[in-house]
Write a protein that holds these residues in place. Structure first.
Motif, mmCIF file in Angstrom:
data_model
loop_
_atom_site.group_PDB
_atom_site.id
_atom_site.type_symbol
_atom_site.label_atom_id
_atom_site.label_comp_id
_atom_site.label_asym_id
_atom_site.label_seq_id
_atom_site.Cartn_x
_atom_site.Cartn_y
_atom_site.Cartn_z
ATOM 1 N N THR A 1 6.049 46.585 82.882
ATOM 2 C CA THR A 1 6.625 47.801 82.305
ATOM 3 C C THR A 1 5.901 49.060 82.761
ATOM 4 O O THR A 1 6.524 50.080 83.023
ATOM 5 N N ASN B 1 22.253 54.890 82.401
ATOM 6 C CA ASN B 1 21.313 54.581 81.315
ATOM 7 C C ASN B 1 21.412 53.124 80.871
ATOM 8 O O ASN B 1 20.417 52.512 80.491
ATOM 9 N N GLU B 2 22.600 52.587 80.993
ATOM 10 C CA GLU B 2 22.777 51.164 80.697
ATOM 11 C C GLU B 2 21.956 50.335 81.686
ATOM 12 O O GLU B 2 21.216 49.409 81.315
ATOM 13 N N GLU C 1 9.873 44.307 81.589
ATOM 14 C CA GLU C 1 9.010 43.845 80.510
ATOM 15 C C GLU C 1 8.851 42.327 80.593
ATOM 16 O O GLU C 1 7.780 41.773 80.448
ATOM 17 N N SER D 1 18.781 41.472 87.499
ATOM 18 C CA SER D 1 19.486 42.619 86.923
ATOM 19 C C SER D 1 20.997 42.507 87.134
ATOM 20 O O SER D 1 21.772 43.175 86.470
ATOM 21 N N LEU E 1 14.539 48.023 82.566
ATOM 22 C CA LEU E 1 13.269 48.070 81.848
ATOM 23 C C LEU E 1 13.020 46.785 81.073
ATOM 24 O O LEU E 1 11.896 46.288 80.985
ATOM 25 N N LYS E 2 14.105 46.222 80.511
ATOM 26 C CA LYS E 2 13.973 44.968 79.771
ATOM 27 C C LYS E 2 13.448 43.859 80.694
ATOM 28 O O LYS E 2 12.561 43.093 80.339
ATOM 29 N N MET F 1 19.424 51.359 83.409
ATOM 30 C CA MET F 1 18.010 51.604 83.177
ATOM 31 C C MET F 1 17.483 50.710 82.050
ATOM 32 O O MET F 1 16.418 50.107 82.178
ATOM 33 N N ASP F 2 18.257 50.617 80.956
ATOM 34 C CA ASP F 2 17.851 49.749 79.838
ATOM 35 C C ASP F 2 17.634 48.334 80.318
ATOM 36 O O ASP F 2 16.615 47.699 80.044
ATOM 37 N N LYS F 3 18.626 47.859 81.061
ATOM 38 C CA LYS F 3 18.578 46.485 81.579
ATOM 39 C C LYS F 3 17.346 46.298 82.479
ATOM 40 O O LYS F 3 16.614 45.325 82.356
#
Lengths: 246, 242, 225
Positions: free
Chosen positions: B127, B111-112, B122, B152, B118-119, B114-116
């Motif tokens: 996105t 999930n970490e 964006e 990433s 998606l950021k 994934m956050d990175k």
């Protein structure tokens, strides 16, 4: 020609009385399916491993894998089967060889058949996997390495999964072949479908009904595998991916 | 940050790189250009060890690339690279492409990662495409995903290989915009490109290669103002009047 | 450790050679008939005449869906009766060789048909158009323009299939016909030297087939060059 057709023979009881000829045939079908599936699982695992080895930068490993393929491709399946079944137990260390010979006869036949079909087919799977990997652009490997993946990781996550998606059609035909090739194992006495067909002829003297029934069962197996693999092919399709340019 | 010292490389008897030396300092953007077959792409691939070289030395952030004890995967995980044909992994979604190396190489939690991812998505304006496959995106979009994928890993520098841009002009602009922004944020970059506009705008220096040699290594203004070598003059007049 | 004893092989060589001749005979007949009948099947399938196309497709798919062992069993069952009825042969006549040849030929023609069909389709459509433009009929276009090119392209595949066929002839074992493998098995069984004879048979097949596929590979390089 005056042949007396008698389809009801299939539902008649076998001489020992406890079951019908149809049941014999179905037990043969079951043996064919079990044998083919277990040999296929083995062929996929060994074949993928060898296919990867054929493409690694290390020249010796690649040559070893190439030799492996040549051996299994250039000796008839029947000869390979007889070597596994009759020869290998003699050449193994006595403890292992005797162990094999003390197993239940059906277990011996099944084991030899599975190993034989598994290795035979693995050489073919190996060639497909190699072709699949080599059809990927070289940049894919570079991209995986550039991200810091190790060589094994690059194979595991990038090259092999993609290669498998590309080679589903040729793998389907290998999968079909393994069912057909399993009939060869009747020669060492394994009572799979073809062997049950012959046994029926011997017992009932109704060769046409027996062979027609067995042939239809093979056709049915073929159709089921094709339908199943069509589903796999649909799942494996990569959205938007058009062939591979180098 | 990146220093290339007297690097030579052969394919059999054929010399692809001859005695190449140059330096990229922290925060610098260096553009490498030259006619096709001049060895630019090979040189840049030597920097993260994708292409082996026979003599000379390349040092990235105090690590010698060709050294016998060098942990190449580790070094590569710190050097971002964007390829000519993008080389996104076609069987993974865009999100999976952005995550795979973060989790498998850096050991980040999914999930970490994934956050990175998606950021970054964006940041490159994509996105909405996270769940699509690379084959469903345009060339320019794929290129931007490829940049995001490299970012990433929190790279200390970036390598771009774009010798013959396969993109149409409009898409080139959307990609260049991302690259210009990166440069302005102080990312160390080594860029193989034919986009002289980009070179003029952001490059500190331009390295001109021909037949495996570095023919010219000059400050951008000097290179465009008055290239010293005849080769570079010819190359420039060809490319600028195109 | 196993005690190898190869001494029964030298004396058995003439018998093994007789067996090898049978293997080669079956292969040769099946390759020739298979290619001829396979070409016809392929042309039928591509003819655009539905009954012919359906027949050819049905034939090819049927034979490709059943095991060779089953096909051979069928032929060992049917052919003797057929020959008795049609040719008036005595029921005791040994028809196993003829049965094997017919079985292999008809079985392999299904595989050859697929190779040849792909070969014909690999010839650019413009070639047929050009042949028509010169006033050729369908038959002439096929015979003079398409098939020569197709066969040139397919030659390596046809030969590879022949090697596979040669290996498959060992399956006449199911009829106890003494082809090379059958002969080797018989000798091994008689002398209690099955291990040596089976290994010997495997080695012979390997040398022959590896050599042949190597030659095909070189030919392929020359054809594609």
């Amino acid at each position: 020609m005056g042949y007396h057709w008698d389809w009801a023979v299939l539902f008649r009881a076998v001489p020992t009385g406890e079951t019908t000829y149809l049941a014999w045939m179905l037990s043969g079908l079951q043996m064919t399916v079990m044998l083919s599936l277990s040999a296929w699982a083995m062929a996929l695992v060994v074949g993928s491993l060898m296919g990867v080895l054929r493409t690694v930068p290390n020249r010796w490993l690649a040559r070893l894998a190439a030799g492996y393929v040549e051996v299994f491709r250039n000796i008839p399946l029947l000869v390979q089967l007889f070597i596994w079944y009759f020869v290998l137990p003699e050449l193994l260390p006595p403890a292992l060889g005797t162990g094999f010979k003390q197993m239940h006869p059906v277990a011996q036949q099944f084991l030899a058949s599975m190993v034989c079909l598994g290795f035979f087919t693995s050489a073919r799977v190996c060639e497909q996997v190699r072709a699949g990997i080599q059809s990927l652009p070289r940049g894919q490997m570079h991209a995986a390495l550039a991200l810091g993946l190790t060589l094994p990781q690059a194979y595991r996550h990038v090259l092999v999964p993609m290669a498998f998606r590309l080679i589903v059609p040729p793998l389907t035909s290998e999968f079909l072949n393994i069912f057909k090739n399993s009939a060869v194992c009747s020669t060492i006495g394994l009572l799979e479908l073809a062997a049950q067909g012959r046994q029926l002829v011997d017992y009932t003297a109704q060769p046409y009904e027996s062979f027609i029934a067995v042939t239809l069962l093979y056709l049915m197996l073929n159709a089921i595998v094709m339908l199943g693999m069509r589903q796999v092919e649909k799942r494996a399709r990569v959205p938007g991916y058009i062939g591979s340019g180098k | 940050m990146i220093s290339i010292r007297r690097v030579s490389k052969f394919y059999g008897d054929f010399q692809v790189l001859a005695d190449c030396s140059t330096e990229v300092k922290k925060g610098e953007v260096v553009v490498i250009c030259g006619p096709s077959g001049s060895g630019k792409s090979t040189l840049i691939k030597c920097v993260n060890g994708l292409e082996p070289f026979q003599s000379g030395e390349i040092v990235v952030d105090d690590v010698s690339v060709g050294g016998p004890k060098t942990d190449l995967p580790k070094l590569r995980s710190r050097v971002g690279m964007v390829f000519q044909h993008f080389e996104l992994f076609p069987h993974m979604t865009i999100a999976e492409n952005l995550i795979i190396a973060q989790t498998r190489v850096l050991g980040r939690r999914p999930n970490e990662a994934m956050d990175k991812g998606l950021k970054l998505l964006e940041r490159v304006g994509l996105t909405a495409h996270a769940e699509k496959y690379p084959g469903e995106l345009s060339g320019g979009q794929q290129q931007r995903v490829a940049i995001a994928r490299a970012l990433s890993m929190n790279p200390i520098c970036m390598l771009f290989d774009e010798r013959t841009s396969a993109l149409d002009p409009e898409m080139i602009n959307e990609v260049l915009e991302v690259m210009v922004k990166l440069a302005q944020e102080g990312m160390t970059m080594m860029v193989v490109t034919h986009e002289m506009e980009f070179a003029r705008k952001v490059a500190r220096r331009v390295v001109f290669m021909d037949e495996g040699r570095i023919v010219e290594d000059a400050r951008t203004e000097e290179f465009f103002g008055a290239p010293r070598s005849e080769r570079a003059q010819q190359f420039l007049s060809k490319i600028l009047h195109h | 450790m196993y005690d190898f004893d190869w001494s029964s092989i030298p004396g058995a060589l003439p018998f093994l050679w007789e067996g090898m001749k049978i293997s080669l005979e079956i292969t040769l007949v099946a390759v020739i008939v298979g290619i001829l009948w396979g070409t016809l099947l392929a042309l039928m399938r591509l003819s655009g005449i539905s009954p012919l196309a359906y027949f050819a497709a049905g034939y090819v798919n049927l034979f490709r869906s059943i095991p060779l062992v089953m096909v051979l069993l069928w032929f060992f069952l049917i052919v003797p009766q057929f020959m008795q009825a049609v040719l008036g042969l005595a029921p005791t006549a040994d028809t196993r060789l003829v049965s094997a040849m017919m079985g292999f030929a008809l079985f392999e023609s299904a595989y050859y048909a697929e190779i040849i069909r792909a070969g014909i389709q690999s010839v650019p459509k413009g070639q047929v158009a050009a042949a028509y433009a010169l006033g050729m009929t369908y038959g002439q276009a096929m015979r003079l323009v398409v098939l020569p090119q197709a066969f040139r392209n397919m030659l390596p595949l046809l030969l590879t299939q022949a090697i596979i066929l040669f290996q498959d002839t060992s399956l006449v074992y199911v009829s106890a016909l003494a082809d090379f493998f059958g002969a080797a098995y018989k000798v091994g069984d008689r002398d209690g030297r099955l291990v040596e004879l089976l290994l010997f048979a495997g080695a012979v097949y390997f040398v022959l087939c590896y050599g042949a596929s190597y030659a095909v590979k070189r030919l392929q390089r020359r054809v594609s060059a």
